[in-house]
Enzyme design. Sequence first.
Site, PDB file in Angstrom:
ATOM      1  N   LYS A  13       0.774  -1.393   0.111  1.00  0.00           N
ATOM      2  CA  LYS A  13      -0.197  -0.142  -0.052  1.00  0.00           C
ATOM      3  C   LYS A  13       0.921   1.276   0.049  1.00  0.00           C
ATOM      4  CE  LYS A  13      -2.080  -1.043   3.942  1.00  0.00           C
ATOM      5  NZ  LYS A  13      -1.412  -2.140   4.069  1.00  0.00           N
ATOM      6  N   ARG A  88      -9.746   1.198   9.065  1.00  0.00           N
ATOM      7  CA  ARG A  88      -9.171  -0.277   9.340  1.00  0.00           C
ATOM      8  C   ARG A  88     -10.311  -0.914  10.184  1.00  0.00           C
ATOM      9  NH1 ARG A  88      -3.342   0.545   9.189  1.00  0.00           N
ATOM     10  NH2 ARG A  88      -2.038  -0.983   9.897  1.00  0.00           N
ATOM     11  N   ARG A 127      11.460  -5.857   4.687  1.00  0.00           N
ATOM     12  CA  ARG A 127      11.193  -4.263   4.685  1.00  0.00           C
ATOM     13  C   ARG A 127      11.999  -3.513   5.747  1.00  0.00           C
ATOM     14  NH1 ARG A 127       5.325  -1.553   5.368  1.00  0.00           N
ATOM     15  NH2 ARG A 127       5.171  -2.763   7.515  1.00  0.00           N
ATOM     16  N   ARG A 160      11.217  -1.913  11.263  1.00  0.00           N
ATOM     17  CA  ARG A 160      10.473  -1.387  12.110  1.00  0.00           C
ATOM     18  C   ARG A 160      10.175  -2.469  13.248  1.00  0.00           C
ATOM     19  NH1 ARG A 160       5.243   0.341   8.676  1.00  0.00           N
ATOM     20  NH2 ARG A 160       4.188  -0.775  10.258  1.00  0.00           N
ATOM     21  N   ARG A 171      -0.549  -8.937  13.762  1.00  0.00           N
ATOM     22  CA  ARG A 171      -1.113  -8.062  12.796  1.00  0.00           C
ATOM     23  C   ARG A 171      -2.146  -8.598  11.696  1.00  0.00           C
ATOM     24  NH1 ARG A 171       4.126  -5.349  10.952  1.00  0.00           N
ATOM     25  NH2 ARG A 171       2.870  -4.123   9.751  1.00  0.00           N
TER      26      ARG A 171
HETATM   27  P1  ADP Z   1       1.473  -1.346   7.656  1.00  0.00           P
HETATM   28  O1  ADP Z   1       1.975  -0.610   7.014  1.00  0.00           O
HETATM   29  O2  ADP Z   1       2.198  -2.530   7.969  1.00  0.00           O
HETATM   30  O3  ADP Z   1       0.055  -1.924   6.968  1.00  0.00           O
HETATM   31  P2  ADP Z   1       0.760   0.618   9.342  1.00  0.00           P
HETATM   32  O4  ADP Z   1       2.061   1.524   9.112  1.00  0.00           O
HETATM   33  O5  ADP Z   1      -0.388   1.295   8.302  1.00  0.00           O
HETATM   34  O6  ADP Z   1       0.943  -0.824   8.934  1.00  0.00           O
HETATM   35  O7  ADP Z   1       0.235   0.849  10.861  1.00  0.00           O
HETATM   36  C1  ADP Z   1       1.176   0.627  11.827  1.00  0.00           C
HETATM   37  C2  ADP Z   1       0.508   0.283  13.106  1.00  0.00           C
HETATM   38  O8  ADP Z   1      -0.173   1.832  13.435  1.00  0.00           O
HETATM   39  C3  ADP Z   1      -0.633  -0.333  13.294  1.00  0.00           C
HETATM   40  O9  ADP Z   1      -0.420  -1.737  13.562  1.00  0.00           O
HETATM   41  C4  ADP Z   1      -1.644   0.318  14.444  1.00  0.00           C
HETATM   42  O10 ADP Z   1      -1.172  -0.207  15.672  1.00  0.00           O
HETATM   43  C5  ADP Z   1      -1.523   1.693  14.172  1.00  0.00           C
HETATM   44  N1  ADP Z   1      -2.649   2.054  13.155  1.00  0.00           N
HETATM   45  C6  ADP Z   1      -2.155   2.611  11.713  1.00  0.00           C
HETATM   46  N2  ADP Z   1      -3.430   2.885  11.219  1.00  0.00           N
HETATM   47  C7  ADP Z   1      -4.481   2.627  12.184  1.00  0.00           C
HETATM   48  C8  ADP Z   1      -5.890   2.912  11.991  1.00  0.00           C
HETATM   49  N3  ADP Z   1      -6.501   3.362  11.183  1.00  0.00           N
HETATM   50  N4  ADP Z   1      -6.586   2.366  13.148  1.00  0.00           N
HETATM   51  C9  ADP Z   1      -5.931   2.025  14.506  1.00  0.00           C
HETATM   52  N5  ADP Z   1      -4.531   1.819  14.511  1.00  0.00           N
HETATM   53  C10 ADP Z   1      -3.836   2.242  13.192  1.00  0.00           C
HETATM   54  P1  ADP Z   2       2.386  -1.672   3.226  1.00  0.00           P
HETATM   55  O1  ADP Z   2       2.120  -0.259   3.353  1.00  0.00           O
HETATM   56  O2  ADP Z   2       1.080  -1.960   2.565  1.00  0.00           O
HETATM   57  O3  ADP Z   2       2.529  -2.406   4.852  1.00  0.00           O
HETATM   58  P2  ADP Z   2       4.727  -1.618   1.932  1.00  0.00           P
HETATM   59  O4  ADP Z   2       4.485  -0.572   0.725  1.00  0.00           O
HETATM   60  O5  ADP Z   2       5.453  -0.924   3.036  1.00  0.00           O
HETATM   61  O6  ADP Z   2       3.669  -2.100   2.462  1.00  0.00           O
HETATM   62  O7  ADP Z   2       5.547  -2.603   1.471  1.00  0.00           O
HETATM   63  C1  ADP Z   2       6.302  -3.706   2.246  1.00  0.00           C
HETATM   64  C2  ADP Z   2       7.302  -4.265   1.580  1.00  0.00           C
HETATM   65  O8  ADP Z   2       7.417  -5.035   0.195  1.00  0.00           O
HETATM   66  C3  ADP Z   2       8.434  -3.326   1.292  1.00  0.00           C
HETATM   67  O9  ADP Z   2       9.848  -3.816   1.842  1.00  0.00           O
HETATM   68  C4  ADP Z   2       8.316  -2.938  -0.134  1.00  0.00           C
HETATM   69  O10 ADP Z   2       9.734  -2.595  -0.765  1.00  0.00           O
HETATM   70  C5  ADP Z   2       8.239  -4.299  -0.744  1.00  0.00           C
HETATM   71  N1  ADP Z   2       7.421  -4.316  -2.002  1.00  0.00           N
HETATM   72  C6  ADP Z   2       6.268  -3.559  -1.901  1.00  0.00           C
HETATM   73  N2  ADP Z   2       5.453  -3.764  -3.240  1.00  0.00           N
HETATM   74  C7  ADP Z   2       6.414  -5.006  -3.655  1.00  0.00           C
HETATM   75  C8  ADP Z   2       6.235  -5.625  -5.052  1.00  0.00           C
HETATM   76  N3  ADP Z   2       5.380  -5.280  -5.857  1.00  0.00           N
HETATM   77  N4  ADP Z   2       6.981  -6.744  -5.089  1.00  0.00           N
HETATM   78  C9  ADP Z   2       7.839  -7.050  -4.143  1.00  0.00           C
HETATM   79  N5  ADP Z   2       8.233  -6.300  -3.184  1.00  0.00           N
HETATM   80  C10 ADP Z   2       7.462  -5.289  -2.833  1.00  0.00           C
END
Ligand code: ADP
Ligand code: ADP
Length: 214
Positions: A13, A88, A127, A160, A171
């Site tokens: 995302k 979420r 990541r 992270r 998660r």
């Molecule tokens: P990822 O990139 O792995 O999808 P995020 O960076 O979006 O994760 O979120 C990391 C953490 O921040 C979540 O596990 C949660 O603790 C908090 N968080 C982020 N967005 C929300 C939301 N919309 N509602 C509640 N908690 C959130």
């Molecule tokens: P999210 O925001 O959904 O948690 P991220 O954009 O942070 O996901 O991506 C998670 C990990 O996967 C990062 O290390 C990123 O560089 C890698 N990644 C993202 N898109 C792709 C893809 N299409 N193919 C391979 N690796 C990817």
Amino acid sequence: MRLIFLGPPGVGKGTQAQLLCKKYGIPQISTGAMYRQAIKNQTTPGKQAEALMKQGKLMPDFITLGLVKERLQKSDCKNGYLLDGFPRTIPQAEGFDKLLQEMHQKLDAVISISVDEAVLIKRLSGRRSCPKCGAVYHADIHPFSKKGLCDKCHEKLVQREDDKHETIKKRMDVYLTQTVPLLDYYKKKKLLYEVDGDQEIEKVFNSILNLLEK
Ligand code: ADP
Ligand code: ADP
Ligand code: ZN
């Protein structure tokens, strides 16, 4: 353009949001990034977020809704925005609908990105992110030749805390129980578009553009 990105942790995302926001000139609103900033600043919600994030749990809905509401009032959101990681939960989606009404705005699309769980785990465990500019890298697709430094600002990349193994599992569970119901919620509103995230970054991006420009 007003968009939501839905999908499990690690699906890409953030990566896609950065590309799309650059193309359309709209801000990427990542609640996760906002909470990580609050943790850095050790604000009251930041301290709470620190404890919950470590366990892979979500922040309370009312705090998250308040945070988003405040952010959407800023002038850079007037031509649209991309919500990355929000809503979420069903209460967040309902709260957001109310907020849209108050602001006299309409959502254009909800893009759901998916890949298999095994791929997610590989993506999350590899990541690395830049604590300064938020750029996202992966150990396999962006080998860290330059001593693990960010290409853009030369800061040292970090893993992270919540990308460590035990937290990843938690998660995923939270995603399945609390966020998956949103797929149906937006399907019923005819706003949902699905994208296969198991392709190269560039290809996923093209699939998203195709959907939006149809
Ligand atoms: P990822 O990139 O792995 O999808 P995020 O960076 O979006 O994760 O979120 C990391 C953490 O921040 C979540 O596990 C949660 O603790 C908090 N968080 C982020 N967005 C929300 C939301 N919309 N509602 C509640 N908690 C959130
Ligand atoms: P999210 O925001 O959904 O948690 P991220 O954009 O942070 O996901 O991506 C998670 C990990 O996967 C990062 O290390 C990123 O560089 C890698 N990644 C993202 N898109 C792709 C893809 N299409 N193919 C391979 N690796 C990817
Ligand atoms: Zn950087």
